[in-house]
Enzyme design. Structure first.
Site, PDB file in Angstrom:
ATOM      1  N   ARG A   1     -23.437   8.750  28.265  1.00  0.00           N
ATOM      2  CA  ARG A   1     -24.571   9.856  28.584  1.00  0.00           C
ATOM      3  C   ARG A   1     -25.955   9.135  28.762  1.00  0.00           C
ATOM      4  NH1 ARG A   1     -20.735  11.858  29.622  1.00  0.00           N
ATOM      5  NH2 ARG A   1     -19.878  13.835  29.362  1.00  0.00           N
TER       6      ARG A   1
ATOM      7  N   CYS B   1     -23.992  21.088  28.053  1.00  0.00           N
ATOM      8  CA  CYS B   1     -24.104  20.743  26.613  1.00  0.00           C
ATOM      9  C   CYS B   1     -25.337  20.409  26.175  1.00  0.00           C
ATOM     10  CB  CYS B   1     -23.022  19.559  26.494  1.00  0.00           C
ATOM     11  SG  CYS B   1     -21.354  20.315  26.367  1.00  0.00           S
TER      12      CYS B   1
ATOM     13  N   GLU C   1     -29.024  15.981  24.510  1.00  0.00           N
ATOM     14  CA  GLU C   1     -28.567  15.397  25.737  1.00  0.00           C
ATOM     15  C   GLU C   1     -29.601  16.025  26.786  1.00  0.00           C
ATOM     16  OE1 GLU C   1     -24.212  15.684  27.068  1.00  0.00           O
ATOM     17  OE2 GLU C   1     -25.076  16.587  29.057  1.00  0.00           O
TER      18      GLU C   1
HETATM   19  N1  EPU Z   1     -14.472  22.870  20.292  1.00  0.00           N
HETATM   20  C1  EPU Z   1     -14.573  23.763  19.519  1.00  0.00           C
HETATM   21  N2  EPU Z   1     -15.433  24.683  19.349  1.00  0.00           N
HETATM   22  C2  EPU Z   1     -16.439  24.920  20.347  1.00  0.00           C
HETATM   23  C3  EPU Z   1     -16.248  23.931  21.288  1.00  0.00           C
HETATM   24  C4  EPU Z   1     -15.411  22.677  21.339  1.00  0.00           C
HETATM   25  O1  EPU Z   1     -13.808  23.804  18.373  1.00  0.00           O
HETATM   26  O2  EPU Z   1     -16.970  25.799  20.419  1.00  0.00           O
HETATM   27  C5  EPU Z   1     -13.379  21.656  20.260  1.00  0.00           C
HETATM   28  C6  EPU Z   1     -12.314  21.871  21.491  1.00  0.00           C
HETATM   29  O3  EPU Z   1     -11.224  22.974  21.108  1.00  0.00           O
HETATM   30  C7  EPU Z   1     -11.905  20.389  21.364  1.00  0.00           C
HETATM   31  C8  EPU Z   1     -13.441  19.441  21.012  1.00  0.00           C
HETATM   32  O4  EPU Z   1     -14.032  20.485  20.355  1.00  0.00           O
HETATM   33  O5  EPU Z   1     -10.989  20.305  20.735  1.00  0.00           O
HETATM   34  C9  EPU Z   1     -13.933  19.023  22.162  1.00  0.00           C
HETATM   35  O6  EPU Z   1     -14.436  20.068  23.185  1.00  0.00           O
HETATM   36  P1  EPU Z   1     -14.427  20.145  24.674  1.00  0.00           P
HETATM   37  O7  EPU Z   1     -13.071  19.621  25.366  1.00  0.00           O
HETATM   38  O8  EPU Z   1     -14.929  21.207  25.225  1.00  0.00           O
HETATM   39  O9  EPU Z   1     -15.309  18.755  25.034  1.00  0.00           O
HETATM   40  P2  EPU Z   1     -16.881  18.399  24.460  1.00  0.00           P
HETATM   41  O10 EPU Z   1     -16.712  17.330  23.828  1.00  0.00           O
HETATM   42  O11 EPU Z   1     -17.265  19.529  23.767  1.00  0.00           O
HETATM   43  C10 EPU Z   1     -17.569  17.152  26.737  1.00  0.00           C
HETATM   44  C11 EPU Z   1     -18.775  17.333  27.502  1.00  0.00           C
HETATM   45  C12 EPU Z   1     -18.859  18.382  28.501  1.00  0.00           C
HETATM   46  C13 EPU Z   1     -17.689  18.219  29.574  1.00  0.00           C
HETATM   47  C14 EPU Z   1     -16.411  18.503  28.696  1.00  0.00           C
HETATM   48  C15 EPU Z   1     -15.052  18.600  29.420  1.00  0.00           C
HETATM   49  C16 EPU Z   1     -20.517  15.941  26.339  1.00  0.00           C
HETATM   50  C17 EPU Z   1     -21.742  16.413  25.277  1.00  0.00           C
HETATM   51  N3  EPU Z   1     -19.850  17.209  26.675  1.00  0.00           N
HETATM   52  O12 EPU Z   1     -17.591  18.467  25.909  1.00  0.00           O
HETATM   53  O13 EPU Z   1     -19.904  17.987  29.298  1.00  0.00           O
HETATM   54  O14 EPU Z   1     -17.709  19.370  30.416  1.00  0.00           O
HETATM   55  O15 EPU Z   1     -16.134  17.392  27.584  1.00  0.00           O
HETATM   56  O16 EPU Z   1     -14.679  17.355  29.745  1.00  0.00           O
HETATM   57  O17 EPU Z   1     -20.133  15.084  26.452  1.00  0.00           O
HETATM   58  C18 EPU Z   1     -22.418  18.218  29.498  1.00  0.00           C
HETATM   59  O18 EPU Z   1     -22.534  17.251  29.284  1.00  0.00           O
HETATM   60  O19 EPU Z   1     -23.355  19.132  29.682  1.00  0.00           O
HETATM   61  C19 EPU Z   1     -20.755  18.894  29.529  1.00  0.00           C
HETATM   62  C20 EPU Z   1     -20.827  20.272  29.696  1.00  0.00           C
END
Ligand code: EPU
Length: 320
Positions: free
Chosen positions: A185, A244, A314
């Site tokens: 990012r 995010c 972010e």
């Molecule tokens: N999780 C929880 N509770 C929550 C949210 C997530 O337990 O409220 C757990 C999920 O179950 C999973 C893990 O955390 O096991 C990761 O969650 P998720 O797959 O949603 O991915 P993330 O790391 O939270 C990243 C990007 C998103 C992108 C998603 C899907 C960042 C900061 N975020 O989210 O990007 O859409 O992967 O690929 O890197 C953005 O950058 O604005 C964004 C939305």
């Protein structure tokens, strides 16, 4: 807010950017958070030449100027921005222009002001692979490069070949991906002469390398739909937000950390931690920028207290 721009200066700005210039413009109209203070000037130049004229004028008058991409990862503080905010959505001189690629791939030149959604849509309709990690991300191509937008399926720097940039002095040049310093990012411009006095170059166009797909258009579209549906199930698309809010700390998920503290649904004024995904701060009901920042600070403090980790935003915050 308009008081920094006098009547004669307003007239000059109208000459430079025509009807696509407004004064004391509420940024709630131009950010996906749907809130924020006013910009003294908001401009949407229609070409790179118009953009250059605007930037020259601002530099001469020593007025702050920022290009804000698609306003999707941005929060303007309630006191507003005392300068010019520029949106490049009309500045699409290159459009989507295929150039020669090697066997099996296509080089696509894209204007930085084009939307990421339009870029992904163009790729899918033309059976080009590589944009899967960008599907569903709002904002502009230039903004996406500036913050190395992406998802678990990949980020924009994975498919980037080069960019055309405008240096602070006004000259433009092509810059290869290998000269750019991308990380999670983030894009850090290599120092030498590129960002003198801390002033950043502007991204005008980008060239992406995409692979020709063996699938039919229908199959490409179906795959894109599947990816989007999965995202919609886990993220709160029905409320305004900036995606995010925090970057993931190395090897961890910010959303998971916040969720583990039971903070889903937590509110500050009209801002709320999404019950669907804890790393989304949503504008639940007429949230001000201060509401959002107060909630973000509470989350940072709570995570720091429990885990000793400082969550890094972010979302870009500007204004006063
Ligand atoms: N999780 C929880 N509770 C929550 C949210 C997530 O337990 O409220 C757990 C999920 O179950 C999973 C893990 O955390 O096991 C990761 O969650 P998720 O797959 O949603 O991915 P993330 O790391 O939270 C990243 C990007 C998103 C992108 C998603 C899907 C960042 C900061 N975020 O989210 O990007 O859409 O992967 O690929 O890197 C953005 O950058 O604005 C964004 C939305």
């Amino acid at each position: 807010m308009t008081d920094i721009i006098g009547k004669s200066e307003q007239e000059r700005l109208k000459e430079l950017a025509g009807e696509y210039i407004s004064f004391s413009e509420p940024m709630s109209r131009h950010t996906t958070f749907r809130t924020g203070g006013k910009a003294a000037v908001f401009a949407r130049p229609g070409s790179i030449a118009e953009l250059e004229a605007l930037l020259d004028w601002a530099a001469e008058k020593k007025i702050a100027c920022e290009v804000i991409g698609g306003g999707s990862n941005l929060l303007v503080k309630d006191g507003g921005f005392a300068g010019i905010l520029i949106n490049l959505s009309r500045c699409t001189d290159a459009g989507f222009r295929p150039e020669n690629g090697k066997e099996g791939s296509v080089l696509l030149r894209v204007s930085a002001g084009s939307g990421l959604r339009a870029f992904c849509g163009f790729a899918v309709r033309n059976r080009l692979e590589g944009t899967e990690g960008l599907l569903g991300i709002p904002g502009s191509v230039g903004g996406g490069i500036r913050m190395n937008a992406g998802t678990a399926l990949g980020c924009i720097s994975d498919i980037l070949e080069s960019v055309r940039i405008m240096l602070p002095g006004g000259q433009s040049r092509e810059m290869k991906r290998s000269e750019m310093n991308f990380s999670y990012r983030s894009l850090c411009w290599n120092a030498d002469g590129i960002a003198p006095e801390g002033r950043e170059p502007l991204i005008l166009e980008a060239v992406f390398r995409l692979q020709k797909s063996r699938e039919s258009v229908g199959e490409c579209k179906a795959r894109a739909r599947q990816i989007m549906e999965k995202r919609k199930k886990t993220q709160p698309w029905q409320f305004p937000s900036a995606g995010c809010f925090f970057k993931n700390p190395p090897g961890l998920s910010a959303g998971k950390l916040i969720d583990s503290l039971g903070l889903k649904g937590k509110r500050a004024g009209g801002a709320e931690v999404s019950c669907k995904h804890a790393n989304f701060i949503i504008n639940r009901h007429r949230a001000s920028a201060s509401d959002i920042l107060a909630l973000a600070e509470l989350l940072q403090k709570s995570v720091c207290k429990k885990f000793g980790i400082r969550l890094e935003r972010e979302v870009k915050v500007i204004g006063q």
